[in-house]
Design an enzyme around this catalytic site. Structure first.
Site, mmCIF file in Angstrom:
data_model
loop_
_atom_site.group_PDB
_atom_site.id
_atom_site.type_symbol
_atom_site.label_atom_id
_atom_site.label_comp_id
_atom_site.label_asym_id
_atom_site.label_seq_id
_atom_site.Cartn_x
_atom_site.Cartn_y
_atom_site.Cartn_z
ATOM 1 N N HIS A 139 50.676 -27.168 74.977
ATOM 2 C CA HIS A 139 51.803 -27.781 75.698
ATOM 3 C C HIS A 139 51.972 -29.256 75.333
ATOM 4 C CE1 HIS A 139 51.602 -24.475 79.026
ATOM 5 N NE2 HIS A 139 52.118 -24.047 77.888
ATOM 6 N N CYS B 258 65.140 -38.145 65.118
ATOM 7 C CA CYS B 258 64.634 -37.892 63.749
ATOM 8 C C CYS B 258 63.432 -36.962 63.725
ATOM 9 C CB CYS B 258 64.265 -39.229 63.093
ATOM 10 S SG CYS B 258 62.787 -39.982 63.787
ATOM 11 N N THR C 227 43.060 -22.426 85.462
ATOM 12 C CA THR C 227 44.488 -22.157 85.303
ATOM 13 C C THR C 227 44.916 -21.041 86.259
ATOM 14 O OG1 THR C 227 46.264 -21.571 83.735
ATOM 15 C CG2 THR C 227 44.084 -20.602 83.326
HETATM 16 C C1 BV8 Z 1 58.286 -20.154 76.373
HETATM 17 C C2 BV8 Z 1 54.821 -29.470 80.536
HETATM 18 C C3 BV8 Z 1 59.272 -18.844 74.638
HETATM 19 C C4 BV8 Z 1 53.709 -30.335 80.160
HETATM 20 C C5 BV8 Z 1 54.596 -27.231 81.390
HETATM 21 C C6 BV8 Z 1 63.325 -18.667 81.657
HETATM 22 C C7 BV8 Z 1 63.695 -19.433 80.558
HETATM 23 C C8 BV8 Z 1 62.783 -19.819 79.580
HETATM 24 C C9 BV8 Z 1 61.463 -19.466 79.709
HETATM 25 C C10 BV8 Z 1 61.098 -18.737 80.816
HETATM 26 C C11 BV8 Z 1 61.995 -18.323 81.789
HETATM 27 N N1 BV8 Z 1 61.331 -17.589 82.737
HETATM 28 C C12 BV8 Z 1 60.019 -17.552 82.410
HETATM 29 C C13 BV8 Z 1 59.871 -18.238 81.252
HETATM 30 C C14 BV8 Z 1 58.674 -18.500 80.549
HETATM 31 C C15 BV8 Z 1 58.171 -19.845 81.044
HETATM 32 C C16 BV8 Z 1 57.273 -19.552 82.243
HETATM 33 O O1 BV8 Z 1 56.165 -19.111 82.067
HETATM 34 N N2 BV8 Z 1 57.776 -19.794 83.463
HETATM 35 C C17 BV8 Z 1 56.962 -19.456 84.621
HETATM 36 C C18 BV8 Z 1 56.993 -20.549 85.652
HETATM 37 C C19 BV8 Z 1 57.400 -18.107 85.154
HETATM 38 N N3 BV8 Z 1 57.402 -20.408 79.952
HETATM 39 C C20 BV8 Z 1 57.995 -21.232 79.090
HETATM 40 O O2 BV8 Z 1 59.130 -21.643 79.187
HETATM 41 C C21 BV8 Z 1 57.124 -21.611 77.901
HETATM 42 N N4 BV8 Z 1 57.857 -21.385 76.696
HETATM 43 O O3 BV8 Z 1 58.171 -19.172 77.068
HETATM 44 O O4 BV8 Z 1 58.929 -20.147 75.136
HETATM 45 C C22 BV8 Z 1 58.185 -18.380 73.757
HETATM 46 C C23 BV8 Z 1 57.117 -17.626 74.287
HETATM 47 C C24 BV8 Z 1 56.134 -17.159 73.443
HETATM 48 C C25 BV8 Z 1 56.175 -17.462 72.095
HETATM 49 C C26 BV8 Z 1 57.210 -18.233 71.599
HETATM 50 C C27 BV8 Z 1 58.231 -18.679 72.418
HETATM 51 C C28 BV8 Z 1 56.729 -23.082 77.973
HETATM 52 C C29 BV8 Z 1 55.784 -23.282 79.138
HETATM 53 C C30 BV8 Z 1 55.267 -24.719 79.160
HETATM 54 C C31 BV8 Z 1 55.858 -25.426 80.341
HETATM 55 N N5 BV8 Z 1 55.306 -26.793 80.403
HETATM 56 N N6 BV8 Z 1 54.345 -28.528 81.529
HETATM 57 C C32 BV8 Z 1 53.230 -31.089 81.369
HETATM 58 O O5 BV8 Z 1 54.053 -31.781 81.999
HETATM 59 O O6 BV8 Z 1 52.018 -30.992 81.664
HETATM 60 S S1 BV8 Z 1 54.033 -26.163 82.596
HETATM 61 C C33 BV8 Z 1 52.635 -26.669 83.385
HETATM 62 O O7 BV8 Z 1 52.010 -25.445 83.821
HETATM 63 C C34 BV8 Z 1 51.603 -27.381 82.558
HETATM 64 O O8 BV8 Z 1 51.760 -27.288 81.179
HETATM 65 C C35 BV8 Z 1 50.319 -26.620 82.966
HETATM 66 O O9 BV8 Z 1 49.354 -26.784 82.043
HETATM 67 C C36 BV8 Z 1 50.868 -25.251 83.040
HETATM 68 C C37 BV8 Z 1 49.997 -24.213 83.662
HETATM 69 O O10 BV8 Z 1 49.563 -24.682 84.941
HETATM 70 P P1 BV8 Z 1 47.979 -24.653 85.212
HETATM 71 O O11 BV8 Z 1 47.322 -25.468 84.168
HETATM 72 O O12 BV8 Z 1 47.527 -23.253 85.376
HETATM 73 O O13 BV8 Z 1 47.877 -25.461 86.577
HETATM 74 P P2 BV8 Z 1 48.109 -24.894 88.055
HETATM 75 O O14 BV8 Z 1 48.224 -26.072 88.952
HETATM 76 O O15 BV8 Z 1 49.190 -23.869 88.054
HETATM 77 O O16 BV8 Z 1 46.730 -24.131 88.388
HETATM 78 C C38 BV8 Z 1 45.519 -24.866 88.485
HETATM 79 C C39 BV8 Z 1 44.422 -23.869 88.699
HETATM 80 O O17 BV8 Z 1 43.180 -24.575 88.711
HETATM 81 C C40 BV8 Z 1 44.510 -23.112 90.022
HETATM 82 O O18 BV8 Z 1 44.250 -21.736 89.794
HETATM 83 C C41 BV8 Z 1 43.381 -23.715 90.884
HETATM 84 O O19 BV8 Z 1 42.776 -22.747 91.716
HETATM 85 C C42 BV8 Z 1 42.416 -24.171 89.821
HETATM 86 N N7 BV8 Z 1 41.616 -25.332 90.222
HETATM 87 C C43 BV8 Z 1 42.017 -26.400 90.970
HETATM 88 N N8 BV8 Z 1 40.987 -27.267 91.087
HETATM 89 C C44 BV8 Z 1 39.935 -26.736 90.398
HETATM 90 C C45 BV8 Z 1 40.346 -25.508 89.841
HETATM 91 N N9 BV8 Z 1 39.519 -24.729 89.116
HETATM 92 C C46 BV8 Z 1 38.261 -25.187 88.923
HETATM 93 N N10 BV8 Z 1 37.798 -26.359 89.416
HETATM 94 C C47 BV8 Z 1 38.600 -27.151 90.155
HETATM 95 N N11 BV8 Z 1 38.124 -28.315 90.652
#
Ligand code: BV8
Length: 249
Positions: free
Chosen positions: A109, A120, A177
């Site tokens: 990401h 560019c 994640t």
């Molecule tokens: C794609 C930017 C095609 C960077 C992020 C409609 C239109 C277009 C696409 C879609 C659509 N509908 C669905 C999609 C797909 C979409 C998607 O998945 N949507 C979801 C919401 C349904 N995905 C995309 O658009 C992706 N691109 O599909 O392109 C393609 C596909 C395949 C091949 C080619 C082309 C692009 C997705 C990237 C989005 N960018 N952010 C930034 O600002 O950081 S998303 C954001 O979520 C971050 O990147 C982050 O990394 C990511 C995932 O979140 P997590 O890391 O899991 O974090 P989260 O808070 O959710 O969970 C934390 C976890 O940790 C929890 O489980 C918790 O219990 C745990 N935790 C907490 N504390 C601890 C812990 N564990 C251990 N110890 C602790 N102390």
């Protein structure tokens, strides 16, 4: 000869939570404060670039204050000491794994410490604040610079290398994640399909918890160093590690 030949580890925001960086979907997380459509989509950037600049400037400021925790360091240790190959794929845009001296690391990401020029296409290291008033050092045009991160609707980086690694691994581990975002959330099913052992190391069961053969739940700074220790000390072909256990976090 180690138990596994090729390990792929997918990390998410939970890996950096104990370094003080907010996660996205935990209560009070980033998506509780910002609407992802405003700050993590190309349309949001078109609509209100200053809001996006401020969002990532804030993330970059927080990132600059954070230091690697024992989970980041344990993953770097595993890469150094494990005789099999260890590929790290992170969804995180912070550089804490680099600071912990991790090696082969894929930022699918993108990175908060890089900028991309929409005029560019230049991608350059960038640790300063970004704004519309800045000229791109390459094309010298104003207002085209954005963080080099992958927004919703954009194609994640190095997908071919990731697919090849996931398809060839015999151990797949997901750490910190929620299994909400695709394609990252689909990797465990692909790894399992190819016969890999699959392990969820997370504070709580993720949205894809059912795909994992083994689960260890607790804070990353406790469960990741322990799991790495087990991997490094497990005799070859010992069979799978401990069954699902929950460590009170
Ligand atoms: C794609 C930017 C095609 C960077 C992020 C409609 C239109 C277009 C696409 C879609 C659509 N509908 C669905 C999609 C797909 C979409 C998607 O998945 N949507 C979801 C919401 C349904 N995905 C995309 O658009 C992706 N691109 O599909 O392109 C393609 C596909 C395949 C091949 C080619 C082309 C692009 C997705 C990237 C989005 N960018 N952010 C930034 O600002 O950081 S998303 C954001 O979520 C971050 O990147 C982050 O990394 C990511 C995932 O979140 P997590 O890391 O899991 O974090 P989260 O808070 O959710 O969970 C934390 C976890 O940790 C929890 O489980 C918790 O219990 C745990 N935790 C907490 N504390 C601890 C812990 N564990 C251990 N110890 C602790 N102390």
């Amino acid at each position: 000869m180690s138990r596994y030949e090729k390990i792929v580890i997918l990390t998410g925001a939970g890996l950096s939570a104990e370094s003080g960086l907010a996660t996205f979907r935990d209560s009070g997380g980033i998506w509780a404060q910002y609407d992802y459509r405003d700050v993590a989509t190309p349309e949001g950037f078109q609509r209100n670039p200053n809001l996006v600049y401020e969002f990532y400037n804030m993330r970059r400021r927080e990132g600059a204050k954070a230091t690697p925790n024992s989970a980041h360091k344990a993953l770097a240790r595993l890469q150094r000491e494990y005789s099999g190959e260890v590929v790290l794929v992170t969804q995180n845009i912070d550089n804490l794994l680099e600071q912990a001296d991790a090696q082969s690391l894929i930022h699918m990401h993108g990175k908060m410490t890089k900028m991309l020029c929409t005029n560019c296409d230049a991608r350059l290291p960038w640790t300063e604040e970004l704004s519309a008033e800045l000229k791109c050092p390459e094309c010298e045009l104003l207002g085209g610079m954005r963080p080099d991160v992958v927004w919703f609707g954009e194609v994640p980086y190095e997908m071919q290398d990731i697919a090849a690694a996931v398809g060839a691994c015999d151990l797949f581990i997901a750490i910190g994640t929620s299994g909400n975002v695709y394609p990252a959330a689909s990797f465990v099913a692909a790894a399992r399909e190819n016969g890999a052992h699959t392990v969820e190391l997370n504070l709580a069961p993720s949205d894809t918890t059912g795909y994992f053969a083994e689960h260890v739940h607790g804070p990353a700074t406790e469960i990741v160093p322990d799991y790495v220790e087990q991997l490094l000390n497990e005799p070859p072909n010992e069979g799978h590690l401990s069954k699902s256990v929950a460590i009170n976090g």
